[in-house]
Design a protein around this motif. Structure first.
Motif, short mmCIF file in Angstrom:
data_model
loop_
_atom_site.label_atom_id
_atom_site.label_comp_id
_atom_site.label_asym_id
_atom_site.label_seq_id
_atom_site.Cartn_x
_atom_site.Cartn_y
_atom_site.Cartn_z
N ARG A 74 -59.61 -19.66 27.27
CA ARG A 74 -59.96 -19.97 25.90
C ARG A 74 -58.73 -19.97 25.00
NH1 ARG A 74 -65.64 -16.56 25.92
NH2 ARG A 74 -66.99 -18.33 26.46
N ALA A 75 -57.79 -19.09 25.31
CA ALA A 75 -56.57 -19.03 24.51
C ALA A 75 -55.76 -20.32 24.63
CB ALA A 75 -55.72 -17.83 24.93
N VAL A 76 -55.80 -20.97 25.80
CA VAL A 76 -55.03 -22.21 26.00
C VAL A 76 -55.91 -23.44 25.84
CG1 VAL A 76 -53.38 -21.03 27.49
CG2 VAL A 76 -55.35 -22.18 28.53
N HIS A 77 -57.15 -23.24 25.36
CA HIS A 77 -58.08 -24.35 25.08
C HIS A 77 -58.45 -25.12 26.36
CE1 HIS A 77 -57.35 -23.37 20.96
NE2 HIS A 77 -56.07 -23.73 21.03
N ASP A 78 -58.57 -24.40 27.46
CA ASP A 78 -58.96 -25.03 28.73
C ASP A 78 -60.47 -24.88 28.90
OD1 ASP A 78 -59.26 -26.02 31.25
OD2 ASP A 78 -57.93 -24.58 32.24
N ARG A 79 -61.23 -25.77 28.30
CA ARG A 79 -62.68 -25.67 28.34
C ARG A 79 -63.24 -25.92 29.73
NH1 ARG A 79 -65.40 -28.92 23.49
NH2 ARG A 79 -67.18 -27.62 24.16
N VAL A 81 -59.64 -13.93 32.85
CA VAL A 81 -59.48 -15.37 33.06
C VAL A 81 -60.13 -16.16 31.93
CG1 VAL A 81 -60.15 -17.30 34.55
CG2 VAL A 81 -59.27 -15.19 35.55
N VAL A 82 -61.36 -15.78 31.57
CA VAL A 82 -62.05 -16.51 30.50
C VAL A 82 -61.27 -16.41 29.19
CG1 VAL A 82 -64.15 -16.56 29.08
CG2 VAL A 82 -64.33 -16.26 31.55
N ALA A 83 -60.78 -15.21 28.89
CA ALA A 83 -60.00 -15.04 27.66
C ALA A 83 -58.73 -15.90 27.69
CB ALA A 83 -59.63 -13.56 27.48
N LEU A 84 -58.05 -15.95 28.84
CA LEU A 84 -56.83 -16.73 28.96
C LEU A 84 -57.12 -18.22 28.82
CD1 LEU A 84 -53.82 -16.83 29.54
CD2 LEU A 84 -54.33 -16.69 31.99
N ARG A 104 -49.60 -20.73 31.97
CA ARG A 104 -50.77 -19.88 31.77
C ARG A 104 -52.04 -20.45 32.40
NH1 ARG A 104 -51.23 -18.15 25.64
NH2 ARG A 104 -50.72 -20.34 25.22
N ARG A 105 -52.19 -21.76 32.38
CA ARG A 105 -53.37 -22.36 33.01
C ARG A 105 -53.35 -22.13 34.52
NH1 ARG A 105 -55.83 -27.12 29.99
NH2 ARG A 105 -55.19 -26.78 27.84
N LEU A 106 -52.19 -22.28 35.11
CA LEU A 106 -52.08 -22.05 36.54
C LEU A 106 -52.32 -20.58 36.86
CD1 LEU A 106 -51.42 -22.92 39.41
CD2 LEU A 106 -48.99 -22.73 38.85
N ARG A 107 -51.82 -19.70 36.01
CA ARG A 107 -52.05 -18.27 36.22
C ARG A 107 -53.56 -17.96 36.20
NH1 ARG A 107 -50.17 -13.16 36.07
NH2 ARG A 107 -51.29 -11.63 34.81
N ALA A 108 -54.28 -18.58 35.29
CA ALA A 108 -55.73 -18.36 35.23
C ALA A 108 -56.41 -18.81 36.52
CB ALA A 108 -56.32 -19.11 34.04
N ALA A 159 -49.04 -15.56 43.56
CA ALA A 159 -49.03 -16.85 42.88
C ALA A 159 -49.17 -16.68 41.38
CB ALA A 159 -50.15 -17.73 43.42
N ALA A 160 -50.06 -15.76 40.96
CA ALA A 160 -50.24 -15.53 39.53
C ALA A 160 -48.97 -14.99 38.89
CB ALA A 160 -51.40 -14.54 39.31
N ASP A 161 -48.24 -14.14 39.63
CA ASP A 161 -46.98 -13.61 39.11
C ASP A 161 -45.94 -14.72 38.95
OD1 ASP A 161 -45.18 -11.29 38.48
OD2 ASP A 161 -44.13 -12.05 40.26
N LEU A 162 -45.86 -15.62 39.93
CA LEU A 162 -44.94 -16.74 39.83
C LEU A 162 -45.31 -17.64 38.65
CD1 LEU A 162 -44.56 -17.77 43.58
CD2 LEU A 162 -42.76 -16.85 42.11
N ALA A 163 -46.61 -17.87 38.45
CA ALA A 163 -47.04 -18.71 37.33
C ALA A 163 -46.67 -18.06 36.00
CB ALA A 163 -48.55 -18.94 37.42
N LEU A 164 -46.79 -16.73 35.93
CA LEU A 164 -46.42 -16.03 34.71
C LEU A 164 -44.93 -16.19 34.43
CD1 LEU A 164 -47.20 -14.09 32.41
CD2 LEU A 164 -46.72 -12.19 33.98
N ARG A 165 -44.12 -16.04 35.46
CA ARG A 165 -42.68 -16.19 35.30
C ARG A 165 -42.31 -17.61 34.90
NH1 ARG A 165 -40.77 -14.15 40.97
NH2 ARG A 165 -38.75 -15.01 40.23
N ALA A 166 -43.09 -18.57 35.36
CA ALA A 166 -42.81 -19.97 35.03
C ALA A 166 -43.39 -20.38 33.68
CB ALA A 166 -43.38 -20.87 36.12
#
Length: 938
Positions: free
Chosen positions: A240-245, A235-238, A205-209, A195-202
């Motif tokens: 924070r990068a997308v501002h998902d508090r 996950v935490v770094a990702l 980034r939030r879904l991948r996290a 699932a994380a690979d599919l989210a990356l291809r799509a």
């Protein structure tokens, strides 16, 4: 533990849109992630001004508001998108509304909204929208209805999806992995990785996290804490990068929980507290509630049942309000832990059983595994060995079926304890060998090695038993040296109190060493785990040698003395060194080592020329009598038969073997013995112990040696006496302690404390007296105190034997201070006093921590620079205290030591017929041989 994919609903609200709708939502997500939300919002706002019915613009603004946690605005925009329409945009509006509700843990409302979205999508014949709505609903129903309902929705959604729809395919597989992980299924990790690979291809980034969170949970399930931690970091770094508090709060909670399972308390507290802050900031109660459960577990490790209960109650209330059945079930398990810690076996079993029934129905392997282990602990506490074995077998079956290798390794120590208690030494040997291969975690290694010491002792292998116990303490010393927070270091020597054997056989091994003629080695090992935090702070204080900066700075200054502290941990204090440190030939040190569950009690007796060890009755058999005796003493009722029985049981053999020259006893208590007024006990031929001996107590022999080596002031100091402060009720300690607060909101005056401090001033010079409003916390904390050799406080005090949070001496408020001198406030003083007298109720009490001793007011006063503390074991009337304290000072001005002066005052009180409650309440903690030498007034 908490489900990790709450973000799925938010992701699904913007997933796989078609044409212009898809572009709007993608633009909103990218705007928030790329810090361009303001400019993008401005464009949509302009569109709405030109065309107020522009639902696409409203949808984009609603998504930006949702992603920035402006829920009211998001809800308003969602309503505008929905309107009265029955089209695809209306479905998107419902998904947006559900995402806003889910982030705030309003799961029931979110599911109702998602049901509306599913019905509308089905009526429109839009299979893609229907699938998205089903996946979103499945993630909420995991919490409100159960995993079976979620499974059903996910299966239906899978039949509706297109193979080329990567976003929704990723969402489906991520949700499915979450269900599998919750059930402990081994295929969860591979599904989540896919699932994380599919989210990356799509490009999601939030879904991948969210998908990677499931990967980390599965690594944790099979005991790969290092791999799990690495993924959580990613996950935490990702997030924070997308501002998902909100997502970061969830990940931080999980990472903090992982740290607690491997004993990394410092990391755990850091992450859990940050999870609470982030969750609170974005109004997401879910990570706050789950972090609170983990904090409750840590509080239990610290022995603070009250704080644990507060954390657990907040978490459960939040879960119940949001309809989070999974969370409520886990909170019930933690409440069972608290009942177990309190010894309430019936309540603990009832809560475990209720939570276990839910976990089994939901097929939640991790929860069922932990609950069965807890129930096995309860059975061992009741000595129901066969039942405990059956419960551990059931836990093992569940753990193996779920591939929980790490968790199964974690129960080896529990199985080893059971084998030892059942007398199955061959089984214990096999378990010991297995545990030696899995001792990666420090707490686990300590437990296994202590139990290994007991095993070898039972086999008669004294050398091996001593070696194992030494290795265990070496491990704990290294662990403590790496921890920063004082409470964490104490917890290392405080095995969980709800274990069937909280002492882990330590007392049994020491008794075996004594019987083998190794009393010196046994005493050395006993000392290594006593009062280590207090000793550490005293050593730091001496190493810094600067009393002008205050205790807080001295305690926190680690550089320059870190190596010295580490060296101290790594070496031992021999019995010969302790003998040499005894102040004179008239002093004997008596150190008790107790164990629960029928383990023997050992009493070490050390003089300048001899070391003896006496084996006493198990403390379990004496505890009820001790409790009765203390109650009698507090109420002033003489109980001569009970005093004699306990005196013989605890001191008889030891005192009869002492040379006649011994007149001073320095006692190191243990367990319930911390509450015993030893000088009120009696022996055959002696009316009371106080008639022959002066008695003082210390948390450990090493602390006593450090205080003896500290010496006393080079010159007599002044006397400082504070009394009868004005205590305003400010919603703090008095109200909680049930003190007699008057109608004007103040506590009653203590008129005899005025007489008390003035008598002190009349007897000794020079003296500085402060009364009423002048006896303030602000003055005491902000005034240089080094010139005072004697500090006397006569006031109200509250000492909570369950929690340090409600422990304080009450002085006058003002100048920004509430008037309550708490333990930390006393530790922060810069004293150079020979003696501090805490003439108030119960000032010698506090929380008893196994290994550390009594945590209350006396230890912080010693840390602040005092050599000795005179304190009380229970409530004392100010009139009675004034007379005894006056006699105490009359002896001091003649040149008596603190111990001699207090004994003389007690003997005088007995001769004039004072009840035991008045004189036995007072005791000396610390160096009783110090002679303050106040100058007598003419």
């Amino acid at each position: 533990m908490m489900l990790s994919a709450l973000g799925l609903v938010a992701v699904l609200a913007g997933a796989a849109f078609t044409d212009s709708t898809h572009a709007v939502v993608r633009a909103a997500v990218r705007a928030v992630e790329g810090d361009s939300a303001a400019s993008v919002s401005a464009r949509w706002e302009a569109r709405l001004r030109r065309s107020p019915g522009d639902r696409e613009a409203a949808l984009g603004l609603g998504h930006i508001a949702q992603l920035q946690y402006r829920y009211e605005t998001a809800a308003q925009r969602a309503r505008a998108v929905i309107g009265g329409a029955r089209d695809a945009l209306a479905v998107r509006g419902h998904l947006l509304s559900a995402a806003s509700l889910t982030t705030r843990a309003r799961f029931r409302e979110a599911d109702t909204t998602l049901v509306t979205a599913m019905r509308l999508a089905e009526a429109l014949g839009d299979s893609s929208l229907l699938a998205e709505s089903m996946i979103a609903s499945a993630t909420t129903r995991m919490r409100t209805t159960g995993l079976a309902a979620a499974d059903s929705l996910l299966s239906r959604a899978a039949r509706l999806l297109r193979d080329d729809d990567l976003r929704v395919q990723a969402s489906l597989r991520c949700a499915r992995a979450l269900v599998l992980a919750t059930r402990g299924r081994p295929e969860a990790r591979q599904e989540a990785l896919a699932a994380a690979d599919l989210a990356l291809r799509a490009g999601e980034r939030r879904l991948r996290a969210s998908c990677l969170m499931v990967v980390a949970q599965d690594w944790s399930r099979i005991g790969r804490a290092d791999s799990a931690g690495a993924v959580y970091d990613q996950v935490v770094a990702l997030q924070r990068a997308v501002h998902d508090r909100a997502g970061a709060a969830v990940a931080l909670q999980w990472r903090g929980y992982l740290a607690t399972t491997v004993g990394e308390y410092r990391t755990a507290l850091r992450d859990l507290r940050e999870a609470v802050r982030e969750g609170t900031a974005v109004r997401n109660p879910t990570p706050v509630a789950w972090a609170s459960l983990s904090l409750a577990g840590i509080a239990l490790d610290f022995g603070d049942a009250e704080e644990a209960a507060a954390h657990a109650a907040r978490a459960r209330a939040s879960f119940q309000q949001s309809g989070d059945q999974l969370g409520a079930s886990n909170a019930l398990g933690v409440m069972g832990d608290m009942a177990r810690a309190a010894g309430d076996i019936d309540t603990a079993r009832a809560r475990y059983s209720e939570a276990l029934a839910t976990a089994l129905v939901e097929r939640r392997a991790a929860s069922a595994f932990a609950l069965l282990r807890g129930m096995a602990d309860l059975s061992m506490m009741e000595a129901r060995w066969e039942r405990a074995a059956q419960e551990l077998d059931s836990a093992r079956v569940i753990g193996r079926s779920a591939g929980m290798r790490g968790a199964e390794e974690g129960m080896l120590s529990q199985e080893l304890l059971l084998a030892l208690r059942r007398g199955r030494l061959d089984d214990a040997e096999q378990l010991l060998r297995r545990s030696a291969r899995t001792e990666e975690q420090r707490g686990r290694a300590y437990i296994a090695r202590v139990l290994g010491a007991e095993y070898h002792g039972r086999r008669g292998r004294v050398d091996s038993a001593q070696a194992y116990l030494t290795l265990a303490l070496d491990e704990m010393d290294r662990w403590r040296a790496d921890l920063d927070e004082r409470q964490l270091r104490q917890a290392v020597f405080e095995p969980k109190t709800f274990w069937a054997d909280p002492d882990l056989g330590f007392a049994t091994v020491l008794a075996q060493l004594v019987r083998a003629g190794r009393a010196g080695a046994a005493l050395e090992l006993a000392e290594r785990r006593r009062a280590r935090e207090l000793l550490d702070r005293l050593i730091r204080d001496e190493a810094l040698g600067d009393r002008t900066t205050g205790g807080v700075e001295r305690i926190s200054a680690r550089e320059g003395i870190r190596n010295r502290s580490r060296f101290y941990y790594e070496r031992s204090i021999s019995s010969e060194a302790l003998q040499a440190a005894l102040p004179d030939e008239r002093t004997a040190l008596l150190e008790f080592v107790t164990g629960r569950g029928g383990e023997p009690t050992t009493l070490f007796v050390l003089t300048r020329t001899d070391l003896r060890a006496h084996q006493l009755a198990p403390i379990d058999s004496l505890a009820p009598a001790i409790a009765r005796f203390v109650r009698y003493a507090e109420s002033g009722v003489e109980a001569p038969a009970l005093a004699s029985t306990l005196g013989e049981a605890l001191l008889g053999a030891a005192l009869r073997a002492l040379p006649p020259a011994i007149t001073q006893l320095v006692i190191v208590p243990d367990d319930v013995l911390h509450r015993v007024p030893f000088d009120a006990l009696s022996l055959a031929g002696v009316t009371a112990v106080v008639d022959r001996f002066g008695i003082s107590t210390v948390p450990s022999a090493a602390v006593a040696r450090t205080l003896w080596q500290r010496g006393q002031r080079s010159a007599a100091g002044e006397v400082l006496a504070l009394g009868d402060p004005i205590i305003a009720r400010r919603g703090g300690l008095p109200a909680e302690a049930g003190a007699p607060v008057g109608r004007d909101g103040t506590l009653p005056s203590l008129p005899y404390t005025r007489i008390e401090v003035r008598r002190v001033a009349r007897l000794a010079a020079p003296a500085h007296v402060r009364l009423a409003g002048d006896a303030s916390e602000a003055w005491l904390r902000r005034t240089p105190l080094e010139r005072y050799g004697i500090v006397h406080l006569a006031a109200h005090a509250w000492v909570d034997n369950r929690s340090l949070r409600r422990t304080a001496v009450a002085l006058s408020a003002g100048d920004g201070e509430d008037g309550f001198m708490r333990p930390a406030d006393f530790a922060a003083l810069a004293l150079d006093a020979d003696v501090v007298v805490l003439s108030a109720c119960g000032t010698a009490g506090g929380v008893v921590v196994r290994g550390e001793g009594v945590l209350g007011l006396t230890a912080p006063v010693l840390v602040s620079g005092a050599r000795a503390v005179v304190a009380t074991g229970w409530r004392v009337g100010d009139r009675a205290a004034a007379r005894l304290v006056g006699d105490f000072y009359e002896s001091l001005v003649t040149g008596a030591s603190v111990g001699e002066a207090l004994r003389a005052a007690k003997v005088a009180a007995r001769r004039r017929g004072a009840p035991v409650s008045e004189w036995a309440a007072f005791g000396v903690v610390g160096n009783a041989t110090v002679r303050p030498r106040p100058v007598a007034r003419r």
